[in-house]
Design a protein around this motif. Structure first.
Motif, short mmCIF file in Angstrom:
data_model
loop_
_atom_site.label_atom_id
_atom_site.label_comp_id
_atom_site.label_asym_id
_atom_site.label_seq_id
_atom_site.Cartn_x
_atom_site.Cartn_y
_atom_site.Cartn_z
N GLU A 1 1.29 -1.44 -0.28
CA GLU A 1 0.22 0.41 0.27
C GLU A 1 0.83 1.03 0.15
OE1 GLU A 1 -3.63 -1.98 2.61
OE2 GLU A 1 -1.98 -0.61 3.57
N ALA A 2 2.06 1.28 0.55
CA ALA A 2 3.20 2.01 1.08
C ALA A 2 3.60 2.36 -0.53
CB ALA A 2 4.06 2.15 2.11
N VAL A 3 3.67 1.26 -1.54
CA VAL A 3 4.31 1.92 -2.30
C VAL A 3 3.46 1.96 -3.65
CG1 VAL A 3 5.61 0.55 -4.74
CG2 VAL A 3 6.00 -0.04 -1.92
N ALA A 4 2.29 1.80 -3.28
CA ALA A 4 0.91 1.63 -4.69
C ALA A 4 1.22 3.49 -4.38
CB ALA A 4 -0.18 1.21 -4.23
N HIS A 5 0.33 4.13 -2.91
CA HIS A 5 0.04 5.66 -3.02
C HIS A 5 1.65 6.72 -2.91
CE1 HIS A 5 -3.96 4.68 -2.66
NE2 HIS A 5 -3.54 3.38 -1.80
N ASN A 6 2.67 6.26 -3.27
CA ASN A 6 3.81 6.84 -2.72
C ASN A 6 4.03 7.04 -1.42
OD1 ASN A 6 4.72 6.63 -5.54
ND2 ASN A 6 3.15 7.87 -5.81
N PHE A 7 3.43 6.88 -1.00
CA PHE A 7 4.27 7.43 0.89
C PHE A 7 4.99 7.21 0.65
CE2 PHE A 7 -0.43 5.39 2.24
CZ PHE A 7 -1.50 5.77 1.89
N VAL B 1 9.93 -3.36 0.15
CA VAL B 1 9.91 -1.81 -1.11
C VAL B 1 11.04 -1.34 -1.92
CG1 VAL B 1 8.26 -0.92 0.74
CG2 VAL B 1 11.20 -0.53 1.04
N LYS B 2 12.11 -2.38 -1.67
CA LYS B 2 13.57 -2.19 -2.42
C LYS B 2 13.06 -1.79 -3.99
CE LYS B 2 18.46 -5.05 -3.85
NZ LYS B 2 18.43 -6.05 -3.75
N GLY B 3 14.28 -0.55 -4.18
CA GLY B 3 14.00 -0.05 -5.67
C GLY B 3 12.46 1.32 -5.52
N THR B 4 11.67 1.05 -4.45
CA THR B 4 10.87 2.43 -4.39
C THR B 4 12.04 4.00 -3.40
OG1 THR B 4 10.04 1.49 -2.80
CG2 THR B 4 9.89 0.75 -4.86
N ASP B 5 10.69 4.88 -3.77
CA ASP B 5 11.49 6.13 -2.76
C ASP B 5 11.14 6.26 -1.39
OD1 ASP B 5 12.56 7.34 -4.85
OD2 ASP B 5 10.74 8.04 -5.90
N VAL B 6 10.20 4.81 -1.28
CA VAL B 6 9.53 4.10 0.77
C VAL B 6 10.52 4.33 1.26
CG1 VAL B 6 7.52 3.43 1.45
CG2 VAL B 6 7.19 3.27 -0.69
N GLN B 7 10.75 5.01 2.03
CA GLN B 7 11.68 4.56 3.13
C GLN B 7 10.87 3.70 4.19
OE1 GLN B 7 14.35 8.08 4.81
NE2 GLN B 7 14.96 6.68 2.49
N VAL B 8 11.62 3.03 4.98
CA VAL B 8 11.67 2.16 6.02
C VAL B 8 11.76 2.61 7.37
CG1 VAL B 8 12.03 -0.97 6.66
CG2 VAL B 8 11.97 -0.29 4.76
N ALA B 9 10.67 2.46 7.80
CA ALA B 9 10.90 3.18 9.44
C ALA B 9 10.80 2.51 10.75
CB ALA B 9 10.23 4.20 9.59
N SER B 10 11.30 2.23 11.66
CA SER B 10 11.17 1.10 12.87
C SER B 10 10.93 1.59 13.93
CB SER B 10 11.43 -0.42 12.73
OG SER B 10 10.85 -0.94 13.78
N ALA B 11 10.46 1.43 14.74
CA ALA B 11 10.37 2.06 16.46
C ALA B 11 11.13 1.41 17.29
CB ALA B 11 8.51 2.92 17.01
N LEU B 12 11.49 1.70 18.14
CA LEU B 12 12.07 0.39 20.00
C LEU B 12 11.69 1.70 21.45
CD1 LEU B 12 15.36 2.49 21.13
CD2 LEU B 12 16.18 1.70 18.04
N ASP B 13 12.18 1.06 22.27
CA ASP B 13 11.49 2.12 23.15
C ASP B 13 10.10 2.11 22.87
OD1 ASP B 13 11.66 2.14 26.01
OD2 ASP B 13 13.43 3.54 26.33
N PHE B 14 8.87 1.34 22.89
CA PHE B 14 7.50 1.67 22.61
C PHE B 14 7.18 0.85 22.02
CE2 PHE B 14 4.35 2.63 18.61
CZ PHE B 14 3.98 3.36 19.69
#
Length: 226
Positions: free
Chosen positions: A33-39, A56-69
């Motif tokens: 979904e993130a790739v399809a909508h260019n998030f 998401v490899k090869g797209t402009d979508v970045q991968v984010a994660s969280a810690l201590d959360f």
């Protein structure tokens, strides 16, 4: 920045799926979904970073994660740094972290700063600090922002979720006005409606953390805690 259509919000959206029991198929669909909508990014638990990075490899979508959360400020500094290093190796592009609010309130400013700096150094990634502004006094807010930037963060974030604060232009402007050159602001917390999202961007937010990204880019309203 002025937003003129729902589609223009897409690059600001950090498409979030962090909840218990998420399956492989759900995570993959979320990333697609993130790739399809260019998030701008897809935000997922650390345990799913590797799979999402492959999607998401090869797209402009970045991968984010969280810690201590989602319970903020419970990890040791050592554990936080090692987890950040692991998340980076798995393929994350950026990490949101909880900060030690209790240390700040106890006057342990050096420890507060060092806890964040350890994550910055261990990961080598842009780090976003979840400052939990409603839990702080005016003076603590100022110290939290300055100490976080001294530690090397690239993003200031008003809160970890809607349980702490509904994202609002006032909090965004507070952070934008204090951000040093090169430091950006992320808004987070029950971002559920198009008009709300537009107001946050126009206040200066460079990213919107929300689980209602699809509804926002369609100009609709939805329920969202993150």
């Amino acid at each position: 920045m002025q937003i003129n259509s729902p589609q223009e919000l897409a690059p600001f959206v950090q498409h979030t799926l962090i909840k218990p029991g998420v399956t492989h198929d759900q995570i993959v669909a979320h990333a697609e979904e993130a790739v399809a909508h260019n998030f701008g990014a897809v935000m997922v638990p650390a345990s799913w970073v590797r799979e999402v990075a492959a999607v998401v490899k090869g797209t402009d979508v970045q991968v984010a994660s969280a810690l201590d959360f989602p319970t903020v400020g419970v990890m040791t500094s050592y554990g936080k740094a090692r987890e950040a290093e692991s998340i980076a190796k798995a393929g994350a592009d950026q990490i949101d972290i909880g900060v030690q609010i209790g240390w700040l309130k106890s006057g342990r400013d050096d420890d507060f700063r060092s806890d964040i700096a350890g994550v910055v150094e261990a990961s080598g990634l842009p780090i976003k600090v979840m400052l939990e502004l409603p839990l702080l006094t005016d003076g603590e807010k100022e110290r939290a922002v300055e100490l976080s930037m001294d530690a090397g963060v690239k993003w200031l974030k008003n809160a970890s979720s809607g349980a702490i604060e509904t994202a609002n232009p006032q909090s965004v402007r507070f952070l934008v006005e204090r951000a040093r050159e090169g430091v950006l602001v992320k808004a987070s917390g029950a971002i559920t409606a198009y008009d709300q999202a537009v107001a946050l961007v126009e206040a200066g937010a460079s990213a919107l953390g929300t689980s209602a990204g699809l509804e926002l880019v369609q100009g609709d309203s939805a329920s969202a805690s993150y």
